[in-house]
Write an enzyme that holds these catalytic residues in place. Sequence first.
Site, PDB file in Angstrom:
ATOM      1  N   ALA A   1       0.803  -1.135   0.002  1.00  0.00           N
ATOM      2  CA  ALA A   1       0.018   0.083   0.064  1.00  0.00           C
ATOM      3  C   ALA A   1       0.953   1.283  -0.043  1.00  0.00           C
ATOM      4  CB  ALA A   1      -1.024   0.022   1.153  1.00  0.00           C
TER       5      ALA A   1
ATOM      6  N   GLY B   1       3.497   1.932  -1.780  1.00  0.00           N
ATOM      7  CA  GLY B   1       4.111   2.174  -2.793  1.00  0.00           C
ATOM      8  C   GLY B   1       3.780   3.443  -3.627  1.00  0.00           C
ATOM      9  N   TYR B   2       4.544   3.697  -4.657  1.00  0.00           N
ATOM     10  CA  TYR B   2       4.228   5.012  -5.626  1.00  0.00           C
ATOM     11  C   TYR B   2       3.060   4.885  -6.294  1.00  0.00           C
ATOM     12  CZ  TYR B   2       5.581   8.160  -9.505  1.00  0.00           C
ATOM     13  OH  TYR B   2       5.857   9.010 -10.555  1.00  0.00           O
TER      14      TYR B   2
ATOM     15  N   SER C   1       4.582  -5.251 -15.435  1.00  0.00           N
ATOM     16  CA  SER C   1       5.357  -4.308 -15.953  1.00  0.00           C
ATOM     17  C   SER C   1       5.604  -4.427 -17.412  1.00  0.00           C
ATOM     18  CB  SER C   1       6.692  -4.325 -15.447  1.00  0.00           C
ATOM     19  OG  SER C   1       7.728  -3.597 -16.128  1.00  0.00           O
TER      20      SER C   1
ATOM     21  N   LYS D   1       9.684  -9.843 -13.262  1.00  0.00           N
ATOM     22  CA  LYS D   1       8.255  -9.546 -13.548  1.00  0.00           C
ATOM     23  C   LYS D   1       7.606 -10.314 -14.382  1.00  0.00           C
ATOM     24  CE  LYS D   1       6.850  -6.284 -12.072  1.00  0.00           C
ATOM     25  NZ  LYS D   1       6.696  -5.977 -10.805  1.00  0.00           N
TER      26      LYS D   1
ATOM     27  N   PRO E   1       2.708  -1.443 -16.698  1.00  0.00           N
ATOM     28  CA  PRO E   1       3.025  -0.023 -17.047  1.00  0.00           C
ATOM     29  C   PRO E   1       4.646   0.070 -17.411  1.00  0.00           C
ATOM     30  CG  PRO E   1       2.792  -0.525 -14.593  1.00  0.00           C
ATOM     31  CD  PRO E   1       2.453  -1.614 -15.532  1.00  0.00           C
TER      32      PRO E   1
ATOM     33  N   TYR F   1       9.034   1.328 -28.475  1.00  0.00           N
ATOM     34  CA  TYR F   1       8.121   1.780 -28.533  1.00  0.00           C
ATOM     35  C   TYR F   1       6.827   1.034 -28.078  1.00  0.00           C
ATOM     36  CZ  TYR F   1      10.573   5.191 -31.382  1.00  0.00           C
ATOM     37  OH  TYR F   1      11.512   5.992 -32.140  1.00  0.00           O
TER      38      TYR F   1
END
Length: 359
Positions: A16, A18-19, A133, A172, A196, A317
């Site tokens: 909780a 985290g960023y 990720s 990840k 993300p 990209y």
Amino acid sequence: MKNVNTKTTSILVTGATGYIASWVIKNLLEQGHTVHATVRDLNKKKSFAHLENIANQSAGTLKLFEANLLTPHAFDEAMQDCEIVLHMASPFVVTNYKDAVKDIIEPAVIGTENVLNSVNQTESVKRVVVTSSIASTYGDAIDIKQTATNQFDESHWNTTSSETHQPYPYSKVMAERKAWDMQKAQNRWELVCVNPALVLGPSLTAMTKSGSVEVLEQFANGMTLAGVPPMWNGIVDVRDVADAHLQAAFNPNAKGRYIISGGSLSLLEMGKILRQHFGPKFPFPRNQLPKAAFKLFGPLAGFSKSFVELNMGYPIYFNAAKSQAELGIQYRNIENSLVEHFQQLLDDGVVKNTSLNRS
């Protein structure tokens, strides 16, 4: 989704403090939800004081629980009565680790397994959102040459990382694969993964640690003044990532994986954007050094020859069209996110104003 009451449901958020998680919790509380939030140590009140302050000013309710990723059943209590689980806790250790398996890979994979074992034992849970990720979609920048449209998308998986080569991306992809394997082994709960890019933008606490902070600190302390390597990052605003998590949790049409990226910038482009806004007194990078220079001197800077060969000189990209079409994400300008993030590091004292004395 399977009959989730989006107005009254209780939601578990792991990691909780985290960023990204802090923004997710802020949004959930402001929407009136009851949030079960796990932290590693309830005695470290400073780490979650910002969450309690947000809760005090919001319509929702915050309930804090202590849980360790590597402890079986640690999330059982926090998960009781929750219909949605947002698993956001994961180590972010790219450098300065002693043992890649113990410090990076096991916490990510075993942590995911422990959380999902608790999900399997908690009948109320109907949907799980895992923070993965873009590192789960590719291992090295050279992988872009294997794509059909010069973009990574949700169909791509990282198949080149390992315990010894790129252990963080490996952690990840292995954690996400573990999540999908466990989801497919049952039929009660759904899984959505959020992938993300490098996350930038304002933090809700000065105590946040993230990979983007390390990059910006190097820009400010002069480490990159002589030049940066020819490398590119997918970048996204933290608020867009938080929005994506809420859509992944509540949108009945959300399914599968979602790349969350507002665009790509090279390290040199990032330096130029910061200089345009903050002026020439910070030692932002002005040059992009050739790949050949890093082949010669990279090992002295911590870049292995294989890393240099596979990751420098390849613009990368990401195709975020699925997140726009299915989750309705409208991405913020990533240049503004970069500037806001650096300004906050200044305001919080993470980056010292003494940098202004340097030429």
